[in-house]
Enzyme design. Structure first.
Site, PDB file in Angstrom:
ATOM      1  N   SER A   1       8.685  -7.456  -1.640  1.00  0.00           N
ATOM      2  CA  SER A   1       7.999  -7.569  -0.377  1.00  0.00           C
ATOM      3  C   SER A   1       6.805  -8.376  -0.767  1.00  0.00           C
ATOM      4  O   SER A   1       6.175  -8.223   0.203  1.00  0.00           O
ATOM      5  CB  SER A   1       7.826  -5.796  -1.080  1.00  0.00           C
ATOM      6  OG  SER A   1       8.216  -4.757  -0.782  1.00  0.00           O
TER       7      SER A   1
ATOM      8  N   GLU B   1       6.456 -11.292  -0.958  1.00  0.00           N
ATOM      9  CA  GLU B   1       6.634 -12.395  -0.513  1.00  0.00           C
ATOM     10  C   GLU B   1       7.350 -12.476   0.772  1.00  0.00           C
ATOM     11  O   GLU B   1       7.176 -13.490   1.385  1.00  0.00           O
ATOM     12  CB  GLU B   1       8.152 -13.526  -0.948  1.00  0.00           C
ATOM     13  CG  GLU B   1       8.091 -13.757  -2.219  1.00  0.00           C
ATOM     14  CD  GLU B   1       8.094 -12.856  -3.594  1.00  0.00           C
ATOM     15  OE1 GLU B   1       7.541 -12.903  -4.809  1.00  0.00           O
ATOM     16  OE2 GLU B   1       8.150 -11.336  -3.109  1.00  0.00           O
TER      17      GLU B   1
ATOM     18  N   VAL C   1      10.992  -2.061   0.273  1.00  0.00           N
ATOM     19  CA  VAL C   1      10.492  -1.284  -0.299  1.00  0.00           C
ATOM     20  C   VAL C   1       9.738  -1.223  -2.082  1.00  0.00           C
ATOM     21  O   VAL C   1      10.373  -2.418  -2.420  1.00  0.00           O
ATOM     22  CB  VAL C   1      11.776  -0.254  -0.651  1.00  0.00           C
ATOM     23  CG1 VAL C   1      12.634  -0.803  -1.515  1.00  0.00           C
ATOM     24  CG2 VAL C   1      11.522   1.239  -1.066  1.00  0.00           C
ATOM     25  N   VAL C   2       8.928  -0.922  -2.016  1.00  0.00           N
ATOM     26  CA  VAL C   2       8.375  -0.418  -3.420  1.00  0.00           C
ATOM     27  C   VAL C   2       8.337   0.551  -4.535  1.00  0.00           C
ATOM     28  O   VAL C   2       7.296   1.594  -3.375  1.00  0.00           O
ATOM     29  CB  VAL C   2       6.659  -1.601  -3.420  1.00  0.00           C
ATOM     30  CG1 VAL C   2       6.141  -1.638  -4.731  1.00  0.00           C
ATOM     31  CG2 VAL C   2       7.096  -2.696  -2.337  1.00  0.00           C
ATOM     32  N   VAL C   3       8.695   0.866  -5.617  1.00  0.00           N
ATOM     33  CA  VAL C   3       8.181   2.078  -6.211  1.00  0.00           C
ATOM     34  C   VAL C   3       7.581   1.931  -6.928  1.00  0.00           C
ATOM     35  O   VAL C   3       7.620   1.519  -7.594  1.00  0.00           O
ATOM     36  CB  VAL C   3       9.831   2.197  -6.398  1.00  0.00           C
ATOM     37  CG1 VAL C   3      10.159   3.731  -6.449  1.00  0.00           C
ATOM     38  CG2 VAL C   3      11.114   2.075  -5.051  1.00  0.00           C
TER      39      VAL C   3
ATOM     40  N   THR D   1       3.226   0.504 -14.105  1.00  0.00           N
ATOM     41  CA  THR D   1       1.579   0.339 -14.133  1.00  0.00           C
ATOM     42  C   THR D   1       1.191  -0.240 -12.757  1.00  0.00           C
ATOM     43  O   THR D   1       1.683  -0.025 -12.109  1.00  0.00           O
ATOM     44  CB  THR D   1       2.764  -1.774 -14.393  1.00  0.00           C
ATOM     45  OG1 THR D   1       3.465  -2.269 -14.123  1.00  0.00           O
ATOM     46  CG2 THR D   1       3.031  -1.123 -15.605  1.00  0.00           C
TER      47      THR D   1
ATOM     48  N   HIS E   1       1.467  -2.877 -11.242  1.00  0.00           N
ATOM     49  CA  HIS E   1       2.095  -2.994 -10.239  1.00  0.00           C
ATOM     50  C   HIS E   1       1.933  -3.610  -9.240  1.00  0.00           C
ATOM     51  O   HIS E   1       1.829  -3.711  -7.521  1.00  0.00           O
ATOM     52  CB  HIS E   1       3.472  -3.826 -11.511  1.00  0.00           C
ATOM     53  CG  HIS E   1       4.455  -4.429 -10.274  1.00  0.00           C
ATOM     54  ND1 HIS E   1       5.728  -4.303  -9.605  1.00  0.00           N
ATOM     55  CD2 HIS E   1       3.868  -6.459 -10.477  1.00  0.00           C
ATOM     56  CE1 HIS E   1       5.990  -5.474  -8.823  1.00  0.00           C
ATOM     57  NE2 HIS E   1       5.203  -6.741  -9.466  1.00  0.00           N
TER      58      HIS E   1
ATOM     59  N   PHE F   1       5.813  -3.145  10.153  1.00  0.00           N
ATOM     60  CA  PHE F   1       5.958  -2.789   9.048  1.00  0.00           C
ATOM     61  C   PHE F   1       6.646  -2.097   8.188  1.00  0.00           C
ATOM     62  O   PHE F   1       5.809  -0.449   9.094  1.00  0.00           O
ATOM     63  CB  PHE F   1       4.340  -3.143   8.708  1.00  0.00           C
ATOM     64  CG  PHE F   1       3.895  -2.803   7.475  1.00  0.00           C
ATOM     65  CD1 PHE F   1       3.638  -4.177   6.783  1.00  0.00           C
ATOM     66  CD2 PHE F   1       3.372  -1.649   6.760  1.00  0.00           C
ATOM     67  CE1 PHE F   1       3.649  -4.052   5.289  1.00  0.00           C
ATOM     68  CE2 PHE F   1       2.910  -1.366   4.990  1.00  0.00           C
ATOM     69  CZ  PHE F   1       3.060  -2.920   4.468  1.00  0.00           C
TER      70      PHE F   1
END
Length: 160
Positions: A58, A60, A81-83, A87, A89, A114
């Site tokens: 994501s 990029e 998707v970001v889970v 941290t 991050h 989006f």
């Protein structure tokens, strides 16, 4: 997210739009669902021959979306998707993807749909991926929003 209050968007004339989809590769099962939903929305709108570009993650998405917008696409759709992990991050990637895609749209005047899921758990991501049993189809929604915005902008005077 309940999906309550979502508008019914009209996409008459969308078949003439030149559309690109940029999709991350992380979380393959979720991404397969998001891409399938995106393709369903494109098919329903009569859009044929959309370009699909895959990037590692994501983070990029904005640079690929910018290049596609600069190449003259009428709409670009960013899927990822970001889970959340243990941290910070998660926060950095979500912020970069969100602000980056927004900046691409504002700088170029090309709508960027989006479709980046930002979830606390894998289960939340799967529930939004448009897979069998999912409650939501964010890939479909992102394409529909980008197409509707491109159509709304089509009739406006060029930016100065």
């Amino acid at each position: 997210m309940s999906g309550a209050g979502a508008p019914v968007l009209r996409l008459e004339g969308a078949q003439d739009l030149r559309v690109a989809v940029v999709a991350a590769q992380w979380h393959e099962r979720v991404m397969d669902g998001l891409l399938a939903g995106a393709h369903r929305a494109l098919d329903e709108a009569g859009v044929r021959g959309a370009t699909v570009v895959r990037v590692p993650g994501s983070f990029e998405l904005p640079v690929a979306a910018l290049r596609l917008a600069q190449l003259g696409y009428d709409a670009v759709v960013a899927l990822g998707v970001v889970v959340r992990g243990g941290t910070p991050h998660f926060d950095y990637v979500c912020q970069a993807a969100t602000s980056g895609c927004t900046e691409v749209s504002l700088r170029t005047g090309v709508p960027v749909g989006f479709g980046v899921l930002t979830c606390d758990t894998d289960e939340q991501a799967l529930d939004r991926a448009g897979l069998p049993g999912s409650r939501e189809d964010k890939g479909h929604e992102a394409v529909t929003a980008a197409l509707a915005t491109a159509l709304a902008l089509r009739g406006l005077a060029p930016a100065r």
